[in-house]
Scaffold this motif. Structure first.
Motif, short mmCIF file in Angstrom:
data_model
loop_
_atom_site.label_atom_id
_atom_site.label_comp_id
_atom_site.label_asym_id
_atom_site.label_seq_id
_atom_site.Cartn_x
_atom_site.Cartn_y
_atom_site.Cartn_z
N ARG A 17 23.34 6.02 5.22
CA ARG A 17 23.66 7.46 5.29
C ARG A 17 22.85 8.25 4.27
NH1 ARG A 17 29.04 5.62 5.35
NH2 ARG A 17 29.36 6.49 3.26
N ARG A 18 22.76 7.72 3.07
CA ARG A 18 22.03 8.41 2.00
C ARG A 18 20.53 8.49 2.31
NH1 ARG A 18 21.69 12.28 -0.79
NH2 ARG A 18 20.73 12.19 -2.82
N GLU A 21 20.04 11.04 4.99
CA GLU A 21 20.24 12.39 4.45
C GLU A 21 19.02 12.86 3.67
OE1 GLU A 21 23.76 14.79 2.17
OE2 GLU A 21 23.31 12.77 1.43
N SER A 25 17.17 16.01 5.24
CA SER A 25 17.29 17.26 4.48
C SER A 25 15.95 17.62 3.84
CB SER A 25 18.41 17.19 3.44
OG SER A 25 18.17 16.14 2.53
N VAL A 31 22.33 18.30 7.37
CA VAL A 31 22.80 16.95 7.68
C VAL A 31 24.32 16.85 7.50
CG1 VAL A 31 22.54 14.49 7.12
CG2 VAL A 31 20.59 16.04 6.86
N LEU A 33 27.28 13.91 7.53
CA LEU A 33 27.45 12.47 7.46
C LEU A 33 28.85 12.07 7.90
CD1 LEU A 33 25.73 11.88 4.01
CD2 LEU A 33 24.71 11.63 6.28
#
Length: 127
Positions: A17-18, A21, A25, A31, A33
């Motif tokens: 996810r990070r 992102e 972004s 974004v 999540l």
């Protein structure tokens, strides 16, 4: 990028996810999540993403089930869903397509691969 498209990333891995992102972004996208299918379904209406990246292997509600639910909803049936798969197999692609997925992106994905997928599949939001 003004009037940035919103992209949802559904994955039970905080690392994935990070990464997504940061990639998205950094390219000017908004974004949203979600850590699983239920979380994603709860956030869909509020954020109305132009595109959804959805992991296949997740607890509670897997990616195929999540994709099917998104595609079966009147409000989001036209929203492209791209599956994120750690095993880039023919079976995953076929099953994803049956669930309504627009494409399958293999993990680990690159920034370039993810942004190319967005450009290929994202539709401008209607509002």
């Amino acid at each position: 990028m003004n009037n940035a498209l919103t992209i949802m990333v559904i994955d039970d891995s905080s690392t994935i996810r990070r990464s997504a992102e940061i990639f998205l972004s950094g390219a000017g996208y908004r974004v949203v999540l979600a850590d699983d299918g239920f979380d994603a379904l709860a956030k869909l209406a509020d954020h109305r993403p132009a595109l959804v990246f959805c992991d296949i292997v997740m607890p509670r509600l897997d990616g195929y089930q999540t994709c099917t639910l998104i595609k079966n909803s009147a409000a989001f049936h036209a929203t492209p869903v791209l599956m994120l798969s750690s095993k880039d197999g023919l079976f995953d692609r076929a099953r994803g397509a049956m669930a309504g997925s627009a494409a399958c992106l293999a993990k680990p994905f690159t920034r370039e691969g993810m942004l190319a997928a967005v450009r290929a599949h994202a539709t401008s939001s209607p509002d």
